[in-house]
Design a protein around this motif. Sequence first.
Motif, PDB file in Angstrom:
ATOM      1  N   ASP A  56       0.877  -1.256   0.072  1.00  0.00           N
ATOM      2  CA  ASP A  56       0.114   0.011  -0.114  1.00  0.00           C
ATOM      3  C   ASP A  56       0.882   1.356   0.049  1.00  0.00           C
ATOM      4  O   ASP A  56       0.600   2.154  -0.820  1.00  0.00           O
ATOM      5  CB  ASP A  56      -0.867  -0.128   1.272  1.00  0.00           C
ATOM      6  CG  ASP A  56      -1.961   0.814   1.269  1.00  0.00           C
ATOM      7  OD1 ASP A  56      -2.321   1.454  -0.070  1.00  0.00           O
ATOM      8  OD2 ASP A  56      -2.403   1.422   2.268  1.00  0.00           O
ATOM      9  N   LEU A  86      -5.670   1.938  -1.796  1.00  0.00           N
ATOM     10  CA  LEU A  86      -6.447   1.068  -0.793  1.00  0.00           C
ATOM     11  C   LEU A  86      -7.218  -0.064  -1.694  1.00  0.00           C
ATOM     12  O   LEU A  86      -7.442  -1.197  -1.065  1.00  0.00           O
ATOM     13  CB  LEU A  86      -7.725   2.213  -0.410  1.00  0.00           C
ATOM     14  CG  LEU A  86      -8.648   1.468   0.488  1.00  0.00           C
ATOM     15  CD1 LEU A  86      -8.009   0.583   1.811  1.00  0.00           C
ATOM     16  CD2 LEU A  86      -9.865   2.385   0.825  1.00  0.00           C
ATOM     17  N   TRP A  87      -7.694   0.395  -2.858  1.00  0.00           N
ATOM     18  CA  TRP A  87      -8.407  -0.556  -3.843  1.00  0.00           C
ATOM     19  C   TRP A  87      -7.432  -1.778  -4.191  1.00  0.00           C
ATOM     20  O   TRP A  87      -7.767  -3.077  -4.272  1.00  0.00           O
ATOM     21  CB  TRP A  87      -9.083   0.081  -5.308  1.00  0.00           C
ATOM     22  CG  TRP A  87     -10.384   0.611  -4.761  1.00  0.00           C
ATOM     23  CD1 TRP A  87     -10.839   2.025  -4.827  1.00  0.00           C
ATOM     24  CD2 TRP A  87     -11.526  -0.096  -4.582  1.00  0.00           C
ATOM     25  NE1 TRP A  87     -11.867   2.132  -4.495  1.00  0.00           N
ATOM     26  CE2 TRP A  87     -12.647   0.889  -4.484  1.00  0.00           C
ATOM     27  CE3 TRP A  87     -11.891  -1.168  -4.743  1.00  0.00           C
ATOM     28  CZ2 TRP A  87     -13.892   0.403  -4.183  1.00  0.00           C
ATOM     29  CZ3 TRP A  87     -13.231  -1.620  -4.674  1.00  0.00           C
ATOM     30  CH2 TRP A  87     -14.271  -0.914  -4.208  1.00  0.00           C
ATOM     31  N   LEU A  88      -6.303  -1.504  -4.476  1.00  0.00           N
ATOM     32  CA  LEU A  88      -5.198  -2.483  -4.791  1.00  0.00           C
ATOM     33  C   LEU A  88      -5.029  -3.547  -3.748  1.00  0.00           C
ATOM     34  O   LEU A  88      -4.858  -4.381  -3.736  1.00  0.00           O
ATOM     35  CB  LEU A  88      -4.061  -1.748  -5.263  1.00  0.00           C
ATOM     36  CG  LEU A  88      -4.168  -1.090  -6.792  1.00  0.00           C
ATOM     37  CD1 LEU A  88      -2.812  -0.315  -7.173  1.00  0.00           C
ATOM     38  CD2 LEU A  88      -4.467  -2.262  -7.849  1.00  0.00           C
ATOM     39  N   LEU A 139      -6.549   6.536  -2.586  1.00  0.00           N
ATOM     40  CA  LEU A 139      -7.780   5.563  -2.933  1.00  0.00           C
ATOM     41  C   LEU A 139      -7.279   4.736  -3.791  1.00  0.00           C
ATOM     42  O   LEU A 139      -8.042   3.476  -3.872  1.00  0.00           O
ATOM     43  CB  LEU A 139      -8.609   6.402  -3.743  1.00  0.00           C
ATOM     44  CG  LEU A 139     -10.122   5.955  -4.200  1.00  0.00           C
ATOM     45  CD1 LEU A 139     -10.802   5.578  -2.844  1.00  0.00           C
ATOM     46  CD2 LEU A 139     -10.546   6.992  -4.974  1.00  0.00           C
ATOM     47  N   LEU A 140      -6.389   4.780  -4.837  1.00  0.00           N
ATOM     48  CA  LEU A 140      -5.881   3.555  -5.607  1.00  0.00           C
ATOM     49  C   LEU A 140      -5.225   2.539  -4.861  1.00  0.00           C
ATOM     50  O   LEU A 140      -5.586   1.424  -5.041  1.00  0.00           O
ATOM     51  CB  LEU A 140      -4.982   4.215  -6.845  1.00  0.00           C
ATOM     52  CG  LEU A 140      -4.520   3.249  -7.883  1.00  0.00           C
ATOM     53  CD1 LEU A 140      -5.813   2.440  -8.356  1.00  0.00           C
ATOM     54  CD2 LEU A 140      -3.616   3.764  -8.640  1.00  0.00           C
ATOM     55  N   TYR A 184      -5.334  -8.429  -0.989  1.00  0.00           N
ATOM     56  CA  TYR A 184      -5.302  -9.368   0.349  1.00  0.00           C
ATOM     57  C   TYR A 184      -5.607 -10.721   0.378  1.00  0.00           C
ATOM     58  O   TYR A 184      -5.040 -11.539   1.017  1.00  0.00           O
ATOM     59  CB  TYR A 184      -6.492  -8.554   1.389  1.00  0.00           C
ATOM     60  CG  TYR A 184      -6.701  -9.165   2.807  1.00  0.00           C
ATOM     61  CD1 TYR A 184      -5.641  -8.926   3.626  1.00  0.00           C
ATOM     62  CD2 TYR A 184      -7.759 -10.121   3.018  1.00  0.00           C
ATOM     63  CE1 TYR A 184      -5.712  -9.322   4.873  1.00  0.00           C
ATOM     64  CE2 TYR A 184      -8.064 -10.482   4.050  1.00  0.00           C
ATOM     65  CZ  TYR A 184      -6.933 -10.305   5.307  1.00  0.00           C
ATOM     66  OH  TYR A 184      -6.768 -10.892   6.442  1.00  0.00           O
ATOM     67  N   VAL A 210      -7.210  -3.914  -1.217  1.00  0.00           N
ATOM     68  CA  VAL A 210      -8.190  -4.991  -0.929  1.00  0.00           C
ATOM     69  C   VAL A 210      -8.077  -5.984  -2.036  1.00  0.00           C
ATOM     70  O   VAL A 210      -8.409  -7.209  -1.449  1.00  0.00           O
ATOM     71  CB  VAL A 210      -9.488  -3.943  -1.117  1.00  0.00           C
ATOM     72  CG1 VAL A 210     -10.740  -5.043  -1.082  1.00  0.00           C
ATOM     73  CG2 VAL A 210      -9.808  -3.167  -0.022  1.00  0.00           C
ATOM     74  N   LEU A 211      -7.881  -5.910  -3.237  1.00  0.00           N
ATOM     75  CA  LEU A 211      -7.882  -6.943  -4.142  1.00  0.00           C
ATOM     76  C   LEU A 211      -6.918  -7.928  -3.830  1.00  0.00           C
ATOM     77  O   LEU A 211      -6.977  -9.070  -4.345  1.00  0.00           O
ATOM     78  CB  LEU A 211      -7.867  -6.052  -5.376  1.00  0.00           C
ATOM     79  CG  LEU A 211      -8.855  -5.433  -6.108  1.00  0.00           C
ATOM     80  CD1 LEU A 211      -8.558  -4.757  -7.211  1.00  0.00           C
ATOM     81  CD2 LEU A 211     -10.061  -6.197  -6.046  1.00  0.00           C
TER      82      LEU A 211
END
Length: 792
Positions: free
Chosen positions: A371, A398-400, A395-396, A405, A402-403
């Motif tokens: 992150d 965070l999404w990466l 934001l980007l 994890y 989540v994907l």
Amino acid sequence: MPSQNRAFYAILGVLPFILCLGGIAALLSGPYTGLSFSHEVDGCHLSSVTDSSPGAALKQYIGHRVVSLNDFTLEGHDLVEDFDYIPDRDSLAHWWRAQGYFSVTVKPGEPLTVVIESDNGFEKVDIIPETMPAERIFSAAGMMFFIGLFSLFVGLCVVLRKPGDERAQRFFFMVFSVALIFVTFGSYTSRDIAFAFSVFTLFRIINVFAFSYFPVLFLHFCLVFPRKKQIAGKRNFITILYLIPLAVSIIYQPRLSYLSLNLLLLSGLLLGVASIVNSYFTSKSKLEKYQIRWIIWGVGIFVAIFHVTTILPVIFNGHRLFGDRVPSLFFIFIPLSMAFAITKYHILDIDSIFDTTLVYFLTIGTVSILDFGIMAGITHIRFSTFTPGEPFAALLALWLAVLAYVPVRNSIHSLIRRLFKRDNYDPQETTMRLGTSLLKAHDVDSSVAIAIDALESTFYPLGIQAYIISDDNTCIKSLSRGMADECGFTDMCSSVRRYDRPQPVYQLSENIDTFPVSCREGVFVPLHAAERPIGYFLLWNKKSGMLYNSGDLRFLNTVANQTALAIESIRSKEEIAMQERERLKERERISREIHDGIGSTFSNSIMLAELAGRDREHGNAGVNRLAQLTVLLEKGLGDLRDFIWTVEPNEDTRIGSLLTLIGERSTQILGERYKIKFETSIDDGDVSLTPMIRLNTIRILQESLTNIVKHSQATEVTLKIDVETSLFSMAIVDNGCGFDSENVKSAGYGLRNIRKRCEEMNAECTIISEISRGTQIRVEFPVQRTASEPLS
């Protein structure tokens, strides 16, 4: 004795709770100003002021030196919360005088004069302290109170459960010292300026003594856990060990030796850890190793959190990440893990818990690095038309994160399982495959063999034993594999009724010393079907050296239920087949009875009727034929009635009904030519007889009495009938001419028929006869209170 021990520990455990309440009461009655101070080389400085507090007027003087409070001139350490920060005796003596002065002069509702050194010289500011708000007390000291009292509660639970266990005793005293440390420290360090001096002095002395004894108690616990070391049994060593903290407390409190307490703490903790590590590598018991792993897990959690929140932030940023609260809260993992290790609570799951903890730590660390790396990389990207800012990068990232994890976690989990060589099987797939195989089993032994094959290929135990309980409650060894073949092991079928699900061997109520060493870390798997025990599996230690965890036990429970259901199904099919064979056999017997008895009688009747028709012209000869026909028909009718009586389900099947029929048949066959004696002894008149036994008993009686009439030349017949709780005995005795009982052939067809009927109903037949001394025929067979189902 255990109840007395429990009372002692319960009373002793109340003390920290009393001290906690006393500390809270002292704080509630103490003054509150909202001022915080720091000690510098040149004296005390005002570090912060709480808004809307009595000291809010001093907010403009933050960072300035505080010269005095009322008439007391301050030195550098006079307003520090913890006197452990005071290294020299002179500063400590002045600090003690300050605490005594403040406790007398600083009161809620009374003016407090604060002298500040400012740019304009010395300025006096008067404030009026208030009473300490409860929310401030709990925000400042609540965490410490919780940690101390929770640790004590855990210790009480352990020692009250095992009051005679030395490990539990040492653990209790260790957490008792922890509770005293946290309760007293949390009380007097949460004061604003003043604290009741007598309470403060008492708490400070208790704190120093508790802090001095904590490392020694920790070391003593490590010396008896998981198995008592030889040195821990030497009285001189223990005496000296417990005198050291007393000496350290005496020389530390007046600052005769400032480093003594820290050296004692460091030495005790290091020696204790060394003892635990030595026990882990020298112990031959896997169970003891797993107990130690619990402690390693708890200490590891605290150390990891402490490094993440305190050590690393201080190294890189110069300050802690969350203050003292977060790492202090995770301290409770240490007493919890020790309690679990002593009581062996979920000890089978420590590998899974350890692996899961490690997986999440590594996953969070990996995702966090990913992150922050993505954020740093994106914020340095420069385009001619667009430059991403920090919100877009966050934001980007965070999404990466989540994907990424789930894949990262699964990869790390798989890596750890391979690294630590954990068992890797799919319970659902294995269960489905086992169920399919059990459907093809044709008998009990094949079902057991299929289940054992599945268990062997899943856990690779050193050995497996299987015992099955038969229908007559006999425990039969069904199958054994591996080391179980080499060990003559006593069956445990009596234990199946005490357990309804798989149990580790070391948790069984049986004496573990009776089990082979290679079996003591195995699992006992009872088999139950339709609320009835039908056997068990005994799995020995795993070849991998790991213990069976709770996931393994759940899987074993599923296997046990499937196997028990398969065995019960096979037994039901076998019972149905046996009942069908019995019905066919009974039909054959009824057909034979009708053909040989009633059928023969009516065949003879037809023949006599034909002869009578031919001889009707010869007068007396025809009359004689008709008389014979009448007798034969009466006999046939009697046989038919007897047969109906034996098979009719509504007829009385008790023993009294049979005795009545025996009397009637005896009188009918013997008539008035013979003297008949009846001797009966009946213990239970409610005993019931099956149709086959009733019919065969009447037939044996008739055959015996007919032989007497035809061959014995007797004048007297005695019938003896004894009915005990489980045995029916009938003896037919005559005083006739007798015969040679050694020569069975000379007995004729009648006696052979009697013996055959006795064989049909599992009766014992005894024939005693001597020439000129009469004959005795005795028939004995077991009976029961509940009759079998009537004939079809």
